[in-house]
Design an enzyme around this catalytic site. Structure first.
Site, PDB file in Angstrom:
ATOM      1  N   HIS A 224       0.829  -1.207   0.000  1.00 18.22           N
ATOM      2  CA  HIS A 224       0.000   0.000   0.000  1.00 18.22           C
ATOM      3  C   HIS A 224       0.863   1.255   0.000  1.00 18.22           C
ATOM      4  CE1 HIS A 224      -3.601   2.387   0.361  1.00 18.22           C
ATOM      5  NE2 HIS A 224      -2.932   3.136   1.221  1.00 18.22           N
TER       6      HIS A 224
ATOM      7  N   HIS B  45       3.293  11.021   2.591  1.00 19.95           N
ATOM      8  CA  HIS B  45       2.806  12.002   1.628  1.00 19.95           C
ATOM      9  C   HIS B  45       3.636  13.283   1.651  1.00 19.95           C
ATOM     10  CE1 HIS B  45      -0.560   9.338   1.138  1.00 19.95           C
ATOM     11  NE2 HIS B  45      -0.932   9.488   2.395  1.00 19.95           N
TER      12      HIS B  45
END
Length: 307
Positions: free
Chosen positions: A241, A268
């Protein structure tokens, strides 16, 4: 030449946002060559277009958020990952709320939607950002060290190492490598779900996050085990993931990369920092296209593969 791609017809999905818990309708529409991927907030008094670029990212808290002025769209990384995995260059994304629906917590539903709409080749060359020398960002030291790096590579491959001291994660593997030219995105990466820990849920919800999360759209773990009745979909699903997220985060540069990405405990924020560092160093990259498809790396030249 190696051609740009869009979808043949529009397709729709309805779901809830992972963090907002809001109901949202998503419509994916074909776009002309050189449009890029453009999110459109159609619920506002006047629709606002948010084109995908590295500097469109305005928040990286638990997800990648893009924005223009006061208009934002949260959690774009799973849909962007599907676009990267399928080689889509041009797309309009009409959205009726401020967050992309989480659907099943992976990008597999987006892959299904896009493939169901059909992939169309366009009469325009696909442009790449080719990394010409290493670029790296680092943060912390010792056990707190995390980093992300791009190296020159004729293709696109990613290697990610996570570091979670948890029995379920330890037993499935903490690192994964995926090469777009050798693997199959839909088969090897797309079904890997986002994950979280029950001990973090109260803290996240108190901060207005994870309001739409649950066992139907995430892997949930207590201190010892996975709580989902159906278990895991892959060996190393957690690390896979992270590869899925990284592909989506990196595609926020606006064009496919020719590079080898490697990372340790990145997320991120660091992925976007890496993109901005790359673009700031103008001798570290170049814009290019392939005059003949046979010159392109396998992962980009070959036909789009289904499941």
């Amino acid at each position: 030449m190696l051609q740009q791609r869009t979808i043949k017809t529009l397709t729709r999905a309805v779901g809830v946002g992972l963090h907002s818990g809001q109901r949202v309708e998503l419509t994916l529409r074909p776009a002309a060559p050189d449009t890029g991927i453009v999110f459109r907030r159609v619920d506002l008094p006047e629709p606002v277009d948010i084109p995908i670029r590295a500097d469109s990212v305005v928040d990286t808290r638990m997800a990648s958020t893009i924005g223009v002025g006061g208009a934002k769209v949260h959690t774009v990384e799973h849909l962007m990952s599907a676009c990267a995995g399928l080689g889509l260059d041009n797309l309009y994304v009409d959205i009726t709320a401020e967050e992309v629906p989480i659907l099943d917590g992976s990008s597999s539903s987006f892959v299904f939607l896009l493939q169901s709409a059909g992939i169309e080749l366009q009469n325009a060359p696909k442009h790449f950002i080719r990394v010409t020398r290493p670029v790296e960002v680092r943060e912390g030291e010792g056990s707190n060290l995390k980093w992300a790096r791009l190296d020159p590579y004729h293709g696109f491959k990613l290697r990610f190492e996570i570091d979670f001291a948890h029995p379920a994660v330890d037993s499935t593997g903490q690192s994964v490598e995926f090469d777009l030219g050798e693997g199959n995105y839909a088969r090897d990466i797309a079904r890997a779900r986002t994950f979280g820990f029950t001990r973090d849920v109260e803290m996240l919800r108190a901060s207005g996050l994870a309001l739409g999360g649950g066992l139907d759209n995430a892997i949930v773990m207590d201190d010892y085990k996975v709580l989902n009745a159906d278990g895991l979909r892959y060996d190393a699903e957690f690390a896979r993931h992270k590869i899925l997220d990284a592909m989506g985060d990196l595609y926020l540069v606006g064009r496919p990369l020719l590079a080898a990405y490697s990372a340790h405990r990145s997320g991120h924020a660091m992925n976007n920092q890496l993109l901005r560092e790359l673009l700031a160093q103008q001798d570290a990259w170049e814009l290019m296209a392939f005059e003949h498809e046979r010159q392109a790396p396998r992962g980009f030249a070959q036909p789009v593969r289904a499941w």
